[in-house]
Design an enzyme around this catalytic site. Sequence first.
Site, PDB file in Angstrom:
ATOM      1  N   MET A  30       0.853  -1.184   0.000  1.00 48.21           N
ATOM      2  CA  MET A  30       0.000   0.000   0.000  1.00 48.21           C
ATOM      3  C   MET A  30       0.896   1.243   0.000  1.00 48.21           C
ATOM      4  SD  MET A  30      -3.469  -1.011   1.931  1.00 48.21           S
ATOM      5  CE  MET A  30      -3.039  -0.616   3.589  1.00 48.21           C
ATOM      6  N   GLU A  35      11.544  -0.611   5.538  1.00 46.87           N
ATOM      7  CA  GLU A  35      12.590  -1.637   5.398  1.00 46.87           C
ATOM      8  C   GLU A  35      12.043  -3.038   5.139  1.00 46.87           C
ATOM      9  OE1 GLU A  35      15.283  -0.122   8.772  1.00 46.87           O
ATOM     10  OE2 GLU A  35      16.351  -1.768   7.790  1.00 46.87           O
ATOM     11  N   HIS A  37       9.421  -3.806   3.358  1.00 48.62           N
ATOM     12  CA  HIS A  37       9.162  -3.904   1.911  1.00 48.62           C
ATOM     13  C   HIS A  37      10.466  -4.074   1.139  1.00 48.62           C
ATOM     14  CE1 HIS A  37       5.508  -1.329   3.039  1.00 48.62           C
ATOM     15  NE2 HIS A  37       5.001  -2.464   2.606  1.00 48.62           N
ATOM     16  N   SER A 185       9.345  -1.659  12.898  1.00 50.81           N
ATOM     17  CA  SER A 185       7.988  -1.206  12.606  1.00 50.81           C
ATOM     18  C   SER A 185       7.992   0.316  12.569  1.00 50.81           C
ATOM     19  CB  SER A 185       7.045  -1.681  13.718  1.00 50.81           C
ATOM     20  OG  SER A 185       5.857  -0.932  13.700  1.00 50.81           O
ATOM     21  N   SER A 186       7.147   0.862  11.704  1.00 46.94           N
ATOM     22  CA  SER A 186       7.065   2.324  11.644  1.00 46.94           C
ATOM     23  C   SER A 186       6.482   2.871  12.948  1.00 46.94           C
ATOM     24  CB  SER A 186       6.228   2.763  10.443  1.00 46.94           C
ATOM     25  OG  SER A 186       5.112   1.928  10.320  1.00 46.94           O
ATOM     26  N   ARG A 187       5.851   2.008  13.738  1.00 46.80           N
ATOM     27  CA  ARG A 187       5.252   2.464  15.004  1.00 46.80           C
ATOM     28  C   ARG A 187       6.273   2.587  16.131  1.00 46.80           C
ATOM     29  NH1 ARG A 187      -0.148  -1.214  15.199  1.00 46.80           N
ATOM     30  NH2 ARG A 187      -1.128  -0.314  13.375  1.00 46.80           N
TER      31      ARG A 187
HETATM   32  O1  PAF Z   1       0.061  -5.782   3.457  1.00 46.89           O
HETATM   33  C1  PAF Z   1      -0.433  -4.867   2.747  1.00 46.89           C
HETATM   34  O2  PAF Z   1       0.165  -3.816   2.514  1.00 46.89           O
HETATM   35  C2  PAF Z   1      -1.832  -5.045   2.153  1.00 46.89           C
HETATM   36  O3  PAF Z   1      -2.653  -5.723   3.050  1.00 46.89           O
HETATM   37  C3  PAF Z   1      -1.822  -5.724   0.768  1.00 46.89           C
HETATM   38  C4  PAF Z   1      -1.303  -7.152   0.850  1.00 46.89           C
HETATM   39  C5  PAF Z   1      -0.987  -4.920  -0.201  1.00 46.89           C
HETATM   40  C6  PAF Z   1      -3.255  -5.803   0.195  1.00 46.89           C
HETATM   41  O4  PAF Z   1      -3.820  -4.533   0.042  1.00 46.89           O
END
Ligand code: PAF
Length: 284
Positions: A30, A35, A37, A185-187
């Site tokens: 989203m 990190e 990702h 975590s960003s939190r």
């Molecule tokens: O983990 C996420 O960012 C979301 O739940 C996902 C898997 C992109 C689905 O919108």
Amino acid sequence: MKIITTIAEMQEQMLRLKADGTTIGYVPTMGFLHEGHMTLMKKARHENDVVVLSIFVNPLQFGPTEDLDAYPRDFERDHKIAEAHGVDFIFYPSPEEMYPGTASITVSVVERTNVLCGKSRPGHFDGVATVLVKLFNIIQANRAYFGLKDAQQVAVVDGLIKDFNFPIQLIPVETIREEDGLAKSSRNVYLNDEERTQAPELHKSLQLAKAEIEKGERDPKQVIELVNTHINNHCNAEVDYIEIYSYPGLKELETLAGKIIIALAVRFSKARLIDNIILDVEKN
Ligand code: PAF
């Protein structure tokens, strides 16, 4: 790197690549990349010919009390991060492109959802599953990468892929941690200094549970008690839940055996942190 905003173009490009035998690694996000990702992108880059990142803030997975408009967004920054990690395509559709009208079909998750964080977020995983069905059909990935920090989401995606026969390999990726064991975590920035020194005790409590199980403990209640006592003794925080289930089925267990998850959520003054550990437990 190519940025694609329409479903038709994305699907066409992916089908063409797939027909050539190109392997496609897919990282759904989203946006507002962190990190976690980056670890997913690195792994996808390593294991596939082509890497696709999707950035879509999915309205369907937000509850009535969760503020969709307040969700952080920064496409320029995400774009740079994706580029630096060798992403080949960013799929960046608008909400109108993804949901042009009233849906005639949505997905309803019937298992693995009414426990852990899913219990307090009714409908959340229906929204996740519905958007993933669309994204999987658009992106045609060979492998899809998800972080185990959200182990419940990984369990739901595992069910989705198996139940709907998507020809996709789910690649769960280990949680990345600070040197002292605190899950990134960003939190974490919302922890005050004292809480920051206490927060690694969450991971430590899970390690203690692991050691106790290795010594032979098989009673989930005893393990939960051990984790709870450790957190209460070391953290100025309120335990939201500590739960143990089979994994990825997320079924309650009378006795620990097979693949299990111990998961917890704890509220510090301004941050609710989650963590988990997945273990293979031999029968006693
Ligand atoms: O983990 C996420 O960012 C979301 O739940 C996902 C898997 C992109 C689905 O919108």
